[in-house]
Design a protein around this motif. Structure first.
Motif, PDB file in Angstrom:
ATOM      1  N   SER A  65       7.949   1.557  -1.782  1.00 29.76           N
ATOM      2  CA  SER A  65       6.781   0.758  -1.429  1.00 29.76           C
ATOM      3  C   SER A  65       6.507   0.712   0.074  1.00 29.76           C
ATOM      4  O   SER A  65       5.457   0.246   0.500  1.00 29.76           O
ATOM      5  CB  SER A  65       6.932  -0.672  -1.956  1.00 29.76           C
ATOM      6  N   SER A  66       7.474   1.171   0.879  1.00 35.16           N
ATOM      7  CA  SER A  66       7.245   1.223   2.321  1.00 35.16           C
ATOM      8  C   SER A  66       6.529   2.510   2.728  1.00 35.16           C
ATOM      9  O   SER A  66       6.301   2.743   3.906  1.00 35.16           O
ATOM     10  CB  SER A  66       8.571   1.116   3.079  1.00 35.16           C
ATOM     11  N   ARG A  67       6.168   3.314   1.755  1.00 31.48           N
ATOM     12  CA  ARG A  67       5.455   4.565   2.028  1.00 31.48           C
ATOM     13  C   ARG A  67       3.970   4.404   1.751  1.00 31.48           C
ATOM     14  O   ARG A  67       3.569   3.670   0.851  1.00 31.48           O
ATOM     15  CB  ARG A  67       5.995   5.694   1.138  1.00 31.48           C
ATOM     16  N   VAL A  68       3.173   5.097   2.529  1.00 31.65           N
ATOM     17  CA  VAL A  68       1.736   5.140   2.267  1.00 31.65           C
ATOM     18  C   VAL A  68       1.269   6.586   2.308  1.00 31.65           C
ATOM     19  O   VAL A  68       1.876   7.444   2.948  1.00 31.65           O
ATOM     20  CB  VAL A  68       0.932   4.312   3.300  1.00 31.65           C
ATOM     21  N   VAL A  69       0.188   6.843   1.604  1.00 28.78           N
ATOM     22  CA  VAL A  69      -0.449   8.154   1.599  1.00 28.78           C
ATOM     23  C   VAL A  69      -1.772   8.015   2.337  1.00 28.78           C
ATOM     24  O   VAL A  69      -2.511   7.047   2.120  1.00 28.78           O
ATOM     25  CB  VAL A  69      -0.703   8.646   0.161  1.00 28.78           C
ATOM     26  N   VAL A  70      -2.071   8.955   3.214  1.00 27.20           N
ATOM     27  CA  VAL A  70      -3.288   8.901   4.028  1.00 27.20           C
ATOM     28  C   VAL A  70      -4.123  10.147   3.762  1.00 27.20           C
ATOM     29  O   VAL A  70      -3.593  11.247   3.611  1.00 27.20           O
ATOM     30  CB  VAL A  70      -2.943   8.815   5.530  1.00 27.20           C
ATOM     31  N   GLY A  71      -5.420   9.975   3.694  1.00 34.44           N
ATOM     32  CA  GLY A  71      -6.312  11.116   3.501  1.00 34.44           C
ATOM     33  C   GLY A  71      -7.629  10.911   4.232  1.00 34.44           C
ATOM     34  O   GLY A  71      -8.028   9.781   4.547  1.00 34.44           O
TER      35      GLY A  71
END
Length: 350
Positions: free
Chosen positions: A238-244
């Motif tokens: 949950s400490s990860r994010v995906v960016v686009g």
């Protein structure tokens, strides 16, 4: 407090400025909008709005543009988020429908958000402590190689290869039943505690063990599978994010006070992105932070539109967009909410 007429003037200024990217004058407002008053009255209203800090004049003899305070009032007075069209809803559903697992869902989601809003999209991985274990599968790849598969209620699918001594289908079936009986239907935290207890009991030969603990103790393969599953359950992404859609910022380079570089640098920091999305809010509650409301100086020329996704009773994580303060707030808010709804539905029913 502003009266309804001045709110209408502010709404018209925001709408025209977002559309034209040019400062808005009183004559243009009268020509484009049915305000029901003369240009002189509009000029007086604009003077009041400027005095109150809702609009500003960027250049001498130019029209007016909204300030952060003006955008804030505009967003607060939207009333409700407009619904998407049938075609827009169908496009979102089609884009997500082919996803295979959680990684694929989030990858598609961030691309979709960036595409429909033309902004930078950010999606946080679900908080697994809110998920339940849906199924544990063990697949035989060869007589000495197994694949352990964990499927959670958030749509998360995680796989690990196990190198084992020779094992037959009957033993695999027994092990599959053992693990599913132990953890299916439990939250991630509960499953970790249950499995930890079984693994610990399996090492204590001088106490009365449960049948499950005895089964784990009796088989090297079972001990390896239980330990691997415990590790999989304990890994919270949950400490990860995906960016686009970072390239979308290039279209708005003139919107930033100096250059777009500080914004890009801030968007590279995972911790910054998580704090930017804010605390997980309930699904369907769209949060908008405008300009100076953002906690990071590099991002105070941007706005963040975010919402939670998950089940109605339990938001798992947050998704949203980052873009210049001059954005189409009604459409962006509608798109963020709609995408979150479809992701929630996909993960819940998948």
């Amino acid at each position: 407090m502003l009266d309804d007429r001045k709110l209408d003037v502010l709404r018209a200024i925001v709408t025209d400025y977002v559309s034209s990217q040019e400062p808005v004058g009183s004559r243009a407002l009268v020509e484009r909008h049915d305000l029901g008053v003369s240009p002189a009255t509009v000029r007086n209203d604009m003077a009041v709005l400027e005095e109150e800090g809702y609009i500003t004049q960027p250049h001498t003899s130019a029209g007016r543009i909204p300030t952060d305070k003006g955008y804030r009032l505009f967003v607060d007075r939207l009333g409700s988020v407009k619904p998407l069209s049938v075609a827009e809803r169908r496009a979102i559903q089609t884009f997500l429908s082919g996803a295979m697992d959680l990684d694929d869902v989030l990858s598609r989601t961030v691309r979709l958000l960036a595409q429909v809003t033309q902004q930078v999209a950010i999606v946080q991985y679900p908080t697994l402590s809110h998920a339940t274990v849906r199924h544990v599968e063990i697949v035989s790849l060869s007589t000495q190689r197994l694949m352990l598969v964990l499927i959670s209620s958030t749509g998360r699918v995680e796989q690990r290869l196990l190198e084992v001594a020779q094992v037959d289908e009957e033993e695999i079936g027994s092990l599959r039943a053992l693990l599913n009986e132990a953890v299916v239907g439990q939250t991630t935290g509960e499953a970790v505690r249950t499995l930890s207890g079984l693994v610990a009991d399996a090492t204590m030969i001088d106490i009365v063990q449960s049948p499950a603990a005895r089964a784990i103790a009796a088989s090297t393969t079972a001990r390896l599978a239980a330990a691997t599953l415990l590790e999989m359950l304990g890994s919270d992404r949950s400490s990860r994010v995906v960016v686009g859609g970072v390239q979308n910022l290039g279209r708005f380079s003139d919107e930033f006070e100096t250059t777009v570089k500080p914004v890009l640098e801030a968007l590279e920091e995972q911790v910054v992105l998580l704090k930017l999305l804010g605390e997980v809010s309930a699904p369907d509650v769209v949060t908008v932070r405008i300009g100076q409301e953002n906690p990071y100086e590099q991002l105070q020329s941007t706005s963040v539109v975010s919402t939670g996704y998950g089940s109605p009773a339990d938001a798992w994580a947050t998704l949203g967009i980052v873009g210049p303060t001059r954005m189409d707030y009604p459409s962006t808010m509608a798109s963020v909410r709609a995408v979150a709804r479809y992701v929630s539905r996909f993960l819940t029913q998948g």
